[in-house]
Scaffold this motif. Sequence first.
Motif, short mmCIF file in Angstrom:
data_model
loop_
_atom_site.label_atom_id
_atom_site.label_comp_id
_atom_site.label_asym_id
_atom_site.label_seq_id
_atom_site.Cartn_x
_atom_site.Cartn_y
_atom_site.Cartn_z
N VAL A 142 0.86 -1.19 0.00
CA VAL A 142 0.00 0.00 0.00
C VAL A 142 0.89 1.24 0.00
O VAL A 142 1.86 1.31 0.76
CB VAL A 142 -0.92 0.03 1.23
CG1 VAL A 142 -1.72 1.33 1.27
CG2 VAL A 142 -1.87 -1.17 1.22
N GLU A 144 0.38 5.24 0.53
CA GLU A 144 -0.46 6.38 0.85
C GLU A 144 0.17 7.62 0.24
O GLU A 144 1.17 8.15 0.74
CB GLU A 144 -0.62 6.53 2.37
CG GLU A 144 -1.39 5.37 3.01
CD GLU A 144 -1.69 5.61 4.48
OE1 GLU A 144 -1.36 6.71 4.99
OE2 GLU A 144 -2.25 4.71 5.13
N PRO A 146 0.44 11.41 -0.64
CA PRO A 146 -0.03 12.65 -0.02
C PRO A 146 -0.68 13.59 -1.02
O PRO A 146 -0.54 13.43 -2.25
CB PRO A 146 1.26 13.26 0.54
CG PRO A 146 2.34 12.73 -0.34
CD PRO A 146 1.91 11.35 -0.74
N ASP A 182 -6.44 10.00 -8.13
CA ASP A 182 -6.74 10.80 -6.93
C ASP A 182 -6.74 12.30 -7.23
O ASP A 182 -7.13 13.11 -6.36
CB ASP A 182 -5.76 10.49 -5.81
CG ASP A 182 -4.35 10.98 -6.09
OD1 ASP A 182 -4.02 12.05 -5.59
OD2 ASP A 182 -3.61 10.31 -6.82
N GLY A 186 -4.60 13.15 -2.97
CA GLY A 186 -4.05 12.10 -2.12
C GLY A 186 -4.96 10.89 -2.08
O GLY A 186 -6.16 10.98 -2.36
N GLY A 187 -4.39 9.75 -1.75
CA GLY A 187 -5.18 8.53 -1.69
C GLY A 187 -4.32 7.31 -1.47
O GLY A 187 -3.09 7.39 -1.49
N LYS A 188 -4.99 6.18 -1.25
CA LYS A 188 -4.29 4.92 -1.01
C LYS A 188 -4.25 4.09 -2.28
O LYS A 188 -5.29 3.81 -2.88
CB LYS A 188 -4.99 4.14 0.10
CG LYS A 188 -4.95 4.82 1.47
CD LYS A 188 -5.65 3.95 2.51
CE LYS A 188 -5.60 4.62 3.89
NZ LYS A 188 -6.27 3.79 4.94
N TYR A 189 -3.03 3.69 -2.67
CA TYR A 189 -2.82 2.86 -3.84
C TYR A 189 -2.39 1.46 -3.39
O TYR A 189 -1.47 1.33 -2.58
CB TYR A 189 -1.75 3.46 -4.75
CG TYR A 189 -2.23 4.69 -5.49
CD1 TYR A 189 -2.59 4.62 -6.83
CD2 TYR A 189 -2.33 5.92 -4.85
CE1 TYR A 189 -3.04 5.74 -7.51
CE2 TYR A 189 -2.78 7.05 -5.52
CZ TYR A 189 -3.14 6.95 -6.85
OH TYR A 189 -3.59 8.07 -7.52
N TYR A 204 -9.24 1.18 -2.23
CA TYR A 204 -7.92 1.51 -2.77
C TYR A 204 -8.02 1.80 -4.27
O TYR A 204 -8.93 1.31 -4.96
CB TYR A 204 -6.93 0.35 -2.58
CG TYR A 204 -6.67 -0.04 -1.15
CD1 TYR A 204 -5.67 0.57 -0.41
CD2 TYR A 204 -7.42 -1.05 -0.55
CE1 TYR A 204 -5.42 0.19 0.90
CE2 TYR A 204 -7.18 -1.44 0.76
CZ TYR A 204 -6.18 -0.81 1.48
OH TYR A 204 -5.94 -1.18 2.78
N THR A 238 4.81 10.65 2.22
CA THR A 238 4.54 9.33 1.64
C THR A 238 4.67 8.25 2.71
O THR A 238 5.62 8.26 3.50
CB THR A 238 5.52 9.03 0.50
OG1 THR A 238 5.43 10.06 -0.48
CG2 THR A 238 5.23 7.68 -0.13
N LYS A 246 0.03 -2.11 8.46
CA LYS A 246 0.48 -0.74 8.68
C LYS A 246 1.05 -0.55 10.08
O LYS A 246 2.06 0.14 10.26
CB LYS A 246 -0.68 0.23 8.45
CG LYS A 246 -0.27 1.70 8.59
CD LYS A 246 -1.41 2.64 8.24
CE LYS A 246 -0.97 4.09 8.36
NZ LYS A 246 -2.07 5.03 8.02
#
Length: 515
Positions: A142, A144, A146, A182, A186-189, A204, A238, A246
């Motif tokens: 994952v 994240e 920014p 995104d 920002g977002g979760k990949y 995601y 990042t 996590k």
Amino acid sequence: MKKNLLLLIKLLSLVFILSACNQTKDSTSQGNTKETNKNGSSSRYDELANMTLTNGYPSEEGIQELKDELLFQRATQAYLWALPAMNMFAMKEGSERDFGKGYNILPIWKERLNAKTLITTPNSDVIYALGYLNLKEDGPMVIEAPEGLQGILDDFWQRPLVSEGLIEGKKWRADVGLPGPDKGKGGKYLLLPPDYKGTIPSGYYTYRSGTYGVFVFWRGFFKNPKELTAPVAVMEKTVIYPLGKKDQAKPMQFPDGSAGSHNMLFPQDGKAFELLSRFINSEYVNPVDMEMRGVLQSIGIEKGKPFKPDARTKDILDKAAKTAFKMGKMIGYDLPNYVEGTRYYKDKQWLNAFPVNETFTADTYNYINPRISFFAAAYSTSPAMALSMENVGAKYPSAFRDSDGNFFSGASSYVLHLPKDVPAALFWSVTLYEPISASGLDNGQPFPSINSMDNPVVNKDGTYDFYFGPESPGEGKNWIKTVTDKGFFVNIRLYGPKKAFFDQSWQPDDVKKIK
């Protein structure tokens, strides 16, 4: 007795005459071969093609000669085919050697990337972050991303990662942040290995990689070269960790790549095959690559087995790598005319690194020469780099020759004239590179480039002149120093190219030698 002596003398005279005739014939034959060579043939090719077969079979020496030639040819083609992977794997190994290994290591060139970092055609006029993930060792990852980021995700063949299914009705390729799904918020990949068959969780932006290795490439833009903290701060937000772990993840580290020297170049000799063996042993076996993996196996590179060539093989592989490296460079200097768009302007020297799409594919074949040319001198691809759309992506005209068609020499002086209103919505720059390694020209200046944020000197009519040479052209001029015993090539970067670039109402002059 006297008659016998006279007969012997006559026989010796005849032998001498016949020998002289044969020598003349051989000399004529050799002369014809040399003439043929001038027309593009080679004596080595003639020897192979005309090898004598006795009763249909070559001699033992002939067999060995054919084996050596086959090894050389296969090794040469393997090198050229593997250029994207070797370039990327060398960057990974160089990074791990200098900064450490792990998904949590994301080096950032916090003071910009200067000529002491050796990678192919880096951009000195943005902030770089370069990271390397291993989905085989760590599983799905994952990232994240920014807010305000701009980035690319490529596999280790430098192919853009592709979204798993549609995201908001669109198939995405590589882009993260501002150009990505995104949209800079920002977002979760979520990054999946190529052979992942498990459940894909929601929440995601999910991409699948074609290799276990993933290249994380962030770029940060600035408006003032003396104020770089803002783009660095964005990158340092990042967060990367294994899926579902996590809380147990290693803390992120952001070493400064601007400090010190770093060699991240791929080998130009036989060591390339040692690197290629390490890559093959660490990577996913894609069924698409089976034919070329067979070629690699025939030269001693096979997944799960050590690469241990004997002395004779090692010598031939070394020569093949050195030859292939030069071939890759040659293609870049002299792009084939049968690929449309290799030159930006019909009557000028400016070449197009992306005459086709970012995957170098056509409907019924792949573009081999443009692919070789690009990865011999650059790294990382994304759709935005090949896109021809106003105010989107970037364009990179490059020149290896002056207006007279001669290669650039660091011992000579040149001038590049740019018309006014350079068509770039974000920024533009002029950079010099070393022709062999394609890294920034190490000329003793802080950077081998001048960008629009540097406020370059403007002529009274709004045009620009850039001077390249070993000696300064004088105060108040835009000068990038050259190195007397090295050549160089020139790259113009246009970020957010405008209409005037595409309709060619704005064109850079050819670089002219100052005589």
